[in-house]
Design a protein around this motif. Structure first.
Motif, PDB file in Angstrom:
ATOM      1  N   ASN A 157       0.811  -1.230   0.000  1.00 56.18           N
ATOM      2  CA  ASN A 157       0.000   0.000   0.000  1.00 56.18           C
ATOM      3  C   ASN A 157       0.837   1.269   0.000  1.00 56.18           C
TER       4      ASN A 157
ATOM      5  N   THR B 276      -4.487 -13.686 -11.217  1.00 60.31           N
ATOM      6  CA  THR B 276      -5.062 -12.332 -11.267  1.00 60.31           C
ATOM      7  C   THR B 276      -6.111 -12.199 -12.357  1.00 60.31           C
TER       8      THR B 276
ATOM      9  N   VAL C 118      -3.293  -6.304 -10.084  1.00 64.18           N
ATOM     10  CA  VAL C 118      -4.280  -5.862 -11.072  1.00 64.18           C
ATOM     11  C   VAL C 118      -4.363  -4.340 -11.106  1.00 64.18           C
ATOM     12  N   SER C 119      -4.363  -3.723  -9.928  1.00 68.87           N
ATOM     13  CA  SER C 119      -4.480  -2.267  -9.840  1.00 68.87           C
ATOM     14  C   SER C 119      -3.334  -1.565 -10.554  1.00 68.87           C
ATOM     15  N   HIS C 120      -2.109  -2.004 -10.305  1.00 69.65           N
ATOM     16  CA  HIS C 120      -0.969  -1.316 -10.915  1.00 69.65           C
ATOM     17  C   HIS C 120      -0.843  -1.639 -12.406  1.00 69.65           C
ATOM     18  N   TYR C 121      -1.262  -2.828 -12.813  1.00 70.20           N
ATOM     19  CA  TYR C 121      -1.286  -3.121 -14.252  1.00 70.20           C
ATOM     20  C   TYR C 121      -2.279  -2.192 -14.947  1.00 70.20           C
ATOM     21  N   ASN C 122      -3.427  -2.010 -14.328  1.00 72.82           N
ATOM     22  CA  ASN C 122      -4.447  -1.118 -14.915  1.00 72.82           C
ATOM     23  C   ASN C 122      -3.996   0.340 -14.931  1.00 72.82           C
ATOM     24  N   LYS C 123      -3.040   0.687 -14.075  1.00 67.65           N
ATOM     25  CA  LYS C 123      -2.487   2.041 -14.064  1.00 67.65           C
ATOM     26  C   LYS C 123      -1.369   2.220 -15.088  1.00 67.65           C
TER      27      LYS C 123
ATOM     28  N   PRO D 289      -5.136  -8.193  -5.924  1.00 68.83           N
ATOM     29  CA  PRO D 289      -5.720  -6.879  -6.251  1.00 68.83           C
ATOM     30  C   PRO D 289      -4.651  -5.819  -6.517  1.00 68.83           C
ATOM     31  N   TRP D 290      -3.553  -5.900  -5.804  1.00 71.23           N
ATOM     32  CA  TRP D 290      -2.455  -4.930  -5.989  1.00 71.23           C
ATOM     33  C   TRP D 290      -1.855  -5.067  -7.377  1.00 71.23           C
TER      34      TRP D 290
END
Length: 321
Positions: free
Chosen positions: A67, A121, A99-104, A96-97
């Protein structure tokens, strides 16, 4: 500056955590030695400060908690150790971490069987992936919506990278280094770490042991028939009759359970026997060819190279005692 986040999952292979950090840190030194500025900010990240890896034999201190990572350009997912289902289960909090950073916009690279965590993921759904050849069957069964690229050292699709078995991940690290810097820096790293920079296949290392992790007893019976009689000329009709199944149904069931056609399976059994002969004896190419049931030199050479990535002569010279 390129931010590289090396994920430290529980049950990671220790070397697959330390080696990427070592290489990108060394690359910074290479760049400085050539008069350039360091390019990589390399950090170990995890869900806690102290993470037990390699079945608890080692503990890694992370630089940041998940985080605390606001932005990263590349996430490296190390190989996991032990039972894959259990290892992935211990690291569900990282999904989730990732996936989140890949989407960013971050790129993600899995090393060897780190592909199991990456595939969990959902980011690999409908995409191609490399992993350790010994885990092909388990990976395909666990993630049927991901296409495993047989024998490949590196697969790249949609900002996601994956590598083949064990030390193959060094080739992926070199590719990423070249992408972020230049060819000269990658060559310098390959020489420093003694890595064959452009190796593309893990096929010559693969051992074929037959895919018998299924419950189709007729197909298992046919597999054993092939493995016991590989020196003979075996046809699909002979096998179908042997297990008392229609040819059409037999071919369909065989492909479904083994992920090989009948002909491919026969070829792989014969070539595996040829590989063992080259490794353990001083027999010449012709002797081995006849021993495994081939009579056409060109056909034997073609099939051998297709499966192993090497000609029979090259394989014998590489592995003969």
């Amino acid at each position: 500056m390129k931010n590289i986040s090396i994920l430290v999952p529980e049950s990671a292979v220790a070397e697959a955590v330390s080696n990427p950090r070592y290489m990108f840190s060394a690359a910074n030194q290479f760049l400085q030695a050539s008069g350039s500025e360091p390019l990589f900010d390399v950090q170990l990240v995890g869900h806690q400060r102290q993470v037990k890896v390699h079945d608890g034999f080692f503990t890694v201190t992370t630089d940041k908690l998940l985080n605390e990572v606001e932005h990263t350009d590349l996430i490296i997912v190390p190989a996991l150790f032990g039972d894959m289902k259990s290892a992935v289960g211990k690291n569900e909090s990282t999904i989730p971490w990732l996936v989140s950073h890949y989407n960013k916009g971050a790129e993600v690279a899995s090393l060897c069987v780190g592909a199991f965590l990456l595939a969990s993921t959902g980011l690999l759904k409908g995409k191609k992936c490399s992993t350790h050849w010994a885990y092909y069957g388990e990976f395909r069964e666990t993630f049927p919506d991901v296409e495993v690229t047989d024998g490949s050292i590196i697969t790249e699709e949609g900002r996601i990278y994956s590598s083949g078995g064990a030390n193959s991940y060094w080739n992926l690290l070199l590719l990423l280094l070249e992408k972020y810097t230049d060819r000269d820096t990658a060559i310098m790293a390959s020489k420093y770490f003694a890595i064959d920079i452009d190796r593309e296949s893990q096929s010559s290392f693969m051992m074929f042991e037959g895919q018998k992790d299924h419950n189709d007893e007729e197909i298992k019976k046919a597999q054993l028939y092939i493995e016991e009689r590989y020196k003979e000329k075996i046809t699909v009709d002979v096998l179908a009759d042997f297990v008392a199944v229609s040819r059409r149904s037999f071919e369909r069931r065989f492909k479904s359970t083994t992920n090989n056609t009948v002909v491919e399976y026969i070829q792989r059994v014969k070539i595996e026997a040829a590989k063992r002969a080259f490794e353990a004896t001083r027999k010449n190419i012709t002797e081995v060819m006849f021993e495994v049931g081939y009579t056409d030199t060109k056909a034997f050479r073609t099939v051998f190279k297709k499966i192993t990535g090497l000609t029979p002569i090259a394989y014998r010279n590489k592995y003969q005692k």
